[in-house]
Design a protein around this motif. Structure first.
Motif, PDB file in Angstrom:
ATOM      1  N   SER A   1       0.848  -1.198   0.000  1.00 53.18           N
ATOM      2  CA  SER A   1       0.000   0.000   0.000  1.00 53.18           C
ATOM      3  C   SER A   1       0.880   1.243   0.000  1.00 53.18           C
ATOM      4  O   SER A   1       2.035   1.202   0.449  1.00 53.18           O
ATOM      5  CB  SER A   1      -0.910   0.019   1.231  1.00 53.18           C
ATOM      6  OG  SER A   1      -0.168   0.279   2.408  1.00 53.18           O
TER       7      SER A   1
ATOM      8  N   SER B   1     -11.801  -8.896   2.989  1.00 55.78           N
ATOM      9  CA  SER B   1     -11.007  -7.950   2.211  1.00 55.78           C
ATOM     10  C   SER B   1     -10.252  -7.034   3.162  1.00 55.78           C
ATOM     11  O   SER B   1     -10.504  -7.029   4.371  1.00 55.78           O
ATOM     12  CB  SER B   1     -11.893  -7.123   1.279  1.00 55.78           C
ATOM     13  OG  SER B   1     -12.725  -6.257   2.029  1.00 55.78           O
TER      14      SER B   1
ATOM     15  N   ASP C   1      -8.778  -2.914   3.700  1.00 57.70           N
ATOM     16  CA  ASP C   1      -9.075  -1.552   3.250  1.00 57.70           C
ATOM     17  C   ASP C   1      -7.940  -0.904   2.460  1.00 57.70           C
ATOM     18  O   ASP C   1      -8.165   0.083   1.754  1.00 57.70           O
ATOM     19  CB  ASP C   1      -9.479  -0.664   4.436  1.00 57.70           C
ATOM     20  CG  ASP C   1      -8.404  -0.546   5.508  1.00 57.70           C
ATOM     21  OD1 ASP C   1      -7.351  -1.229   5.401  1.00 57.70           O
ATOM     22  OD2 ASP C   1      -8.602   0.223   6.473  1.00 57.70           O
ATOM     23  N   THR C   2      -6.722  -1.449   2.541  1.00 57.28           N
ATOM     24  CA  THR C   2      -5.595  -0.874   1.799  1.00 57.28           C
ATOM     25  C   THR C   2      -5.193  -1.712   0.588  1.00 57.28           C
ATOM     26  O   THR C   2      -4.179  -1.435  -0.052  1.00 57.28           O
ATOM     27  CB  THR C   2      -4.373  -0.706   2.724  1.00 57.28           C
ATOM     28  OG1 THR C   2      -4.070  -1.971   3.335  1.00 57.28           O
ATOM     29  CG2 THR C   2      -4.638   0.336   3.794  1.00 57.28           C
TER      30      THR C   2
ATOM     31  N   GLU D   1     -14.614  -6.347   5.890  1.00 57.08           N
ATOM     32  CA  GLU D   1     -13.443  -5.601   5.447  1.00 57.08           C
ATOM     33  C   GLU D   1     -12.619  -5.278   6.685  1.00 57.08           C
ATOM     34  O   GLU D   1     -13.115  -4.651   7.619  1.00 57.08           O
ATOM     35  CB  GLU D   1     -13.841  -4.306   4.746  1.00 57.08           C
ATOM     36  CG  GLU D   1     -12.630  -3.495   4.286  1.00 57.08           C
ATOM     37  CD  GLU D   1     -12.998  -2.103   3.781  1.00 57.08           C
ATOM     38  OE1 GLU D   1     -12.693  -1.802   2.624  1.00 57.08           O
ATOM     39  OE2 GLU D   1     -13.584  -1.338   4.577  1.00 57.08           O
TER      40      GLU D   1
ATOM     41  N   SER E   1      -9.179  -3.592   8.554  1.00 55.70           N
ATOM     42  CA  SER E   1      -8.239  -2.487   8.423  1.00 55.70           C
ATOM     43  C   SER E   1      -6.824  -2.993   8.691  1.00 55.70           C
ATOM     44  O   SER E   1      -6.562  -3.621   9.723  1.00 55.70           O
ATOM     45  CB  SER E   1      -8.599  -1.376   9.415  1.00 55.70           C
ATOM     46  OG  SER E   1      -7.709  -0.284   9.281  1.00 55.70           O
TER      47      SER E   1
ATOM     48  N   TRP F   1      -5.372  -2.461  -2.985  1.00 51.19           N
ATOM     49  CA  TRP F   1      -5.842  -1.887  -4.240  1.00 51.19           C
ATOM     50  C   TRP F   1      -5.697  -2.852  -5.410  1.00 51.19           C
ATOM     51  O   TRP F   1      -6.186  -2.587  -6.517  1.00 51.19           O
ATOM     52  CB  TRP F   1      -5.123  -0.574  -4.547  1.00 51.19           C
ATOM     53  CG  TRP F   1      -3.629  -0.657  -4.641  1.00 51.19           C
ATOM     54  CD1 TRP F   1      -2.730  -0.593  -3.620  1.00 51.19           C
ATOM     55  CD2 TRP F   1      -2.857  -0.798  -5.838  1.00 51.19           C
ATOM     56  NE1 TRP F   1      -1.439  -0.693  -4.098  1.00 51.19           N
ATOM     57  CE2 TRP F   1      -1.491  -0.812  -5.455  1.00 51.19           C
ATOM     58  CE3 TRP F   1      -3.174  -0.903  -7.180  1.00 51.19           C
ATOM     59  CZ2 TRP F   1      -0.447  -0.949  -6.378  1.00 51.19           C
ATOM     60  CZ3 TRP F   1      -2.141  -1.038  -8.113  1.00 51.19           C
ATOM     61  CH2 TRP F   1      -0.796  -1.047  -7.697  1.00 51.19           C
TER      62      TRP F   1
ATOM     63  N   PRO G   1      -9.490  -4.877  -4.452  1.00 44.88           N
ATOM     64  CA  PRO G   1     -10.135  -4.032  -3.448  1.00 44.88           C
ATOM     65  C   PRO G   1     -11.443  -4.631  -2.937  1.00 44.88           C
ATOM     66  O   PRO G   1     -11.983  -5.585  -3.500  1.00 44.88           O
ATOM     67  CB  PRO G   1     -10.383  -2.728  -4.212  1.00 44.88           C
ATOM     68  CG  PRO G   1     -10.417  -3.120  -5.644  1.00 44.88           C
ATOM     69  CD  PRO G   1      -9.455  -4.258  -5.781  1.00 44.88           C
ATOM     70  N   THR G   2     -11.941  -4.025  -1.873  1.00 42.34           N
ATOM     71  CA  THR G   2     -13.135  -4.517  -1.206  1.00 42.34           C
ATOM     72  C   THR G   2     -14.315  -4.667  -2.154  1.00 42.34           C
ATOM     73  O   THR G   2     -15.140  -5.577  -2.006  1.00 42.34           O
ATOM     74  CB  THR G   2     -13.497  -3.580  -0.037  1.00 42.34           C
ATOM     75  OG1 THR G   2     -12.463  -3.673   0.957  1.00 42.34           O
ATOM     76  CG2 THR G   2     -14.826  -3.958   0.595  1.00 42.34           C
TER      77      THR G   2
END
Length: 368
Positions: A229, A312, A314-315, A342, A344, A317, A320-321
């Motif tokens: 990330s 998933s 949150d960071t 999701e 963190s 990409w 992604p979620t």
């Protein structure tokens, strides 16, 4: 004191018949290399199948034989851990097309020469056919669960959708039901880096004792960026210089992040085959679970009776979620029980491999 995980001594399976492939071809002489931990109970219903990611392997708990590093999910699998080897018989197989014991481009074909680029193009579903053949050989009709992160999540989705009678639960972490254009683009950069290396020799480099190491290293560098990330990179490296007080005004690795990526690329060439990288990334790019089932993702789960859990970060990409939400919506449309969360974490896509205590709780809670 908790017992140590038991390593199954039968770690290689030679399939008795050719493996049918999505391309219409069949792959003869298939060998599947796997590891298993714990004990299979009398009812043979306590097995958990772990599916590994693109550059992963079957060494979930044991030290890697080439690098000596600990198993890639040793923090998650073992006695008393979220995937508890005191309760479950845990299996992980090296996917076909790879280079850690299962049949792949570096393996010898029937004529005694390496397959190289004669190896047929494979799909995620082909990999799963190999997993199912292994389960058949082990006498396991139905899994307690199939678990996977990233490409492993694709395999978990494929197994639970295409062989719905073979598992009672599916845990899919940081994954997707189809590869996006951006994902395909990053993989193509990596493949072109490998094939542009003069040492690739159209894939026939095995007899020369040297492969396309520079190209493979660049491919790994590009891919590794997608696993991280921006916040994690900034926190870990920022714009800090590498072992120097000032810029060199040249093209050495001035920045710490440059040095880190170069190290990741070079070390990768010591443990992975370049042709395997071509074939596995192509399999991931072809993956589209909805396309396999008439264009509607919910159709993929029409025969499933499994319970599902999607995770998933949150960071992340890369996957992604939103990708996990699409799967959750399709499972809901199919009327299946699904949990979705999701989490963190600062690590990006690689969060499923790193120290995220919340993930431990989700995994242990779902499998328990």
């Amino acid at each position: 004191m908790a017992s140590a995980p038991l390593l199954d001594v039968s770690t290689v399976l030679d399939l008795p018949a050719p493996l049918p492939l999505d391309s219409g071809q069949s792959l003869p002489g298939v060998r599947i290399s796997y590891e298993a931990y714990g004990r299979l109970n009398a009812a043979r219903d306590n097995a958990i199948f772990i599916c590994h990611a693109l550059t992963g392997d079957q060494h979930v708990v044991t030290d890697h034989p080439r690098t000596g590093k600990p198993g890639w999910w040793v923090r998650m699998v073992g006695p008393g851990k979220p995937i508890d080897t005191d309760r479950y018989y845990v299996i992980c197989a090296n996917v076909i097309g790879s280079c850690m014991g299962s049949t792949g481009p570096a393996s010898l074909a029937m004529d005694g020469c390496p397959w190289a680029m004669r190896f047929p193009v494979i799909t995620i579903r082909d990999m799963v056919r190999g997993h199912v053949a292994l389960l058949d050989a082990l006498g396991i009709e139905q899994l307690h669960a199939v678990v996977g992160g990233s490409m492993g999540g694709m395999q978990a989705l494929s197994l639970a959708a295409n062989f719905p009678e073979r598992t009672r639960a599916a845990l899919v972490i940081a994954s997707t039901a189809r590869h996006s254009a951006q994902n395909i683009a990053f993989h193509e950069v990596g493949r072109q880096a490998i094939m542009a290396d003069p040492e690739w020799r159209e894939g026939e480099y095995y007899a020369y004792g040297k492969g396309p190491e520079k190209g493979l290293s660049v491919a790994r560098m590009a891919a590794h960026i997608t696993y991280l990330s921006e916040a994690g990179l900034t926190d870990k490296f920022g714009r800090r210089l590498q072992n120097r007080a000032e810029k060199t005004f040249g093209f050495d690795a001035d920045f710490q992040i440059e040095s880190y990526l170069r190290h990741q690329g070079i070390s990768f060439t010591d443990r992975f085959d370049a042709n395997s990288y071509l074939y596995i990334t192509r399999a991931m790019d072809y993956f589209d679970l909805a396309e396999e089932h008439g264009g509607l993702l919910a159709n993929a789960f029409a025969r499933s009776k499994a319970r599902w859990c999607l995770v998933s970060f949150d960071t992340d990409w890369l996957y992604p979620t939103a990708e996990s939400r699409l799967i959750a919506h399709a499972l809901n449309a199919a009327g299946l029980p699904v949990s979705f969360v999701e989490l963190s974490a600062p690590y990006g896509h690689d969060s499923f491999l790193l120290d995220v205590p919340a993930l431990d709780k989700v995994v242990g809670g779902f499998l328990g």
